[in-house]
Enzyme design. Sequence first.
Site, PDB file in Angstrom:
ATOM      1  N   ASP A  25     133.873  98.179   7.224  1.00 46.49           N
ATOM      2  CA  ASP A  25     132.464  98.525   7.456  1.00 46.49           C
ATOM      3  C   ASP A  25     131.719  98.692   6.141  1.00 46.49           C
ATOM      4  OD1 ASP A  25     133.041  98.553  10.167  1.00 46.49           O
ATOM      5  OD2 ASP A  25     133.647 100.646  10.105  1.00 46.49           O
ATOM      6  N   GLU A  26     130.594  98.036   6.058  1.00 43.39           N
ATOM      7  CA  GLU A  26     129.701  98.069   4.889  1.00 43.39           C
ATOM      8  C   GLU A  26     130.258  97.299   3.699  1.00 43.39           C
ATOM      9  OE1 GLU A  26     126.367  99.505   4.960  1.00 43.39           O
ATOM     10  OE2 GLU A  26     127.151  98.977   6.915  1.00 43.39           O
TER      11      GLU A  26
END
Lengths: 175, 175
Positions: free
Chosen positions: B2-3
């Site tokens: 994530d990210e």
Amino acid sequence: MDEVIADFLVAQRDWYRKHHGYNWVDAELAGRQAEDLAERLHVEAMEAHLHEGAFFRDLPVMTGAQSAIRRLQDVFDVFIVTAAMEYPLCCEAKYLWLKDHFPFISPLNVVFCGDKGIVAADYLLDDNLRFLRAFRGTGVMFTAPHNLHADWTPRVSGWAEAEAFFHAKAGRSVG
Amino acid sequence: MDEVIADFLVAQRDWYRKHHGYNWVDAELAGRQAEDLAERLHVEAMEAHLHEGAFFRDLPVMTGAQSAIRRLQDVFDVFIVTAAMEYPLCCEAKYLWLKDHFPFISPLNVVFCGDKGIVAADYLLDDNLRFLRAFRGTGVMFTAPHNLHADWTPRVSGWAEAEAFFHAKAGRSVG
């Protein structure tokens, strides 16, 4: 997990017996995997079954694993590291099994991986020679029928020996 | 994930907008998480949604991640290490997402963990200050709105910079 805290072999033997009528005695399994003894088609059916994941949900717990790990947690930061990526869809079953049988281990201390060389820890207790070789710390072999002839030191047989080994490393006698 | 390779934030903003009418501008998110801006009940609803896992199945890929990682694989042994154990039932969704978008990464090079201090690697590219601090090798911060004010070096912004950073470490110019 398998062959250290989860009794994969007893469930695997049971499956081969029920589905294909094999009745292996212990001596036959010494130094061998079920894959070495069963017919190729039966091995492939077992593999397909493992890939579905549910097999891992109902494995019996290895004798003594729970109480030994609970005591070792007083001295060590215990992680469960399992080569789940060989059967990626078993992750949920493995996680739920751990939650049921080892609720005292935080999910944050659970690692699902493929290559155990990626693990940074002081010790790895494992039945698998390949994983012990890949590991960068001290690998401790947990005796299982398939690894009886493997040349590896240190080696422990069962959780009483495993616990004593680690308590000795920590400079404590088993309570 | 994530990210860094999965655009969690764009999907999260979208969810908050659709379900609760938030229209945050970028400046509001600098140095903050959506959890800091939304009402508690809405944050709890998001958390419950994350625990179901399906959210992770449809995340967009971060721009440039695929081609950069493919090139970095020529020089590095690339592992995907994700703190999946914060949402344990997301493992299957995360695995299937990786299989779709990063089929060139072996499942054996995927690690689902909680604490990234357990990872033995030379570098960790991560957006999360807590994970970078726990990691034993060189942590490289991948810029995200929430970490804009975090004091960490080295830092890269986007995959072009990340790729250049690692190629420089390997003594190669970006091809």
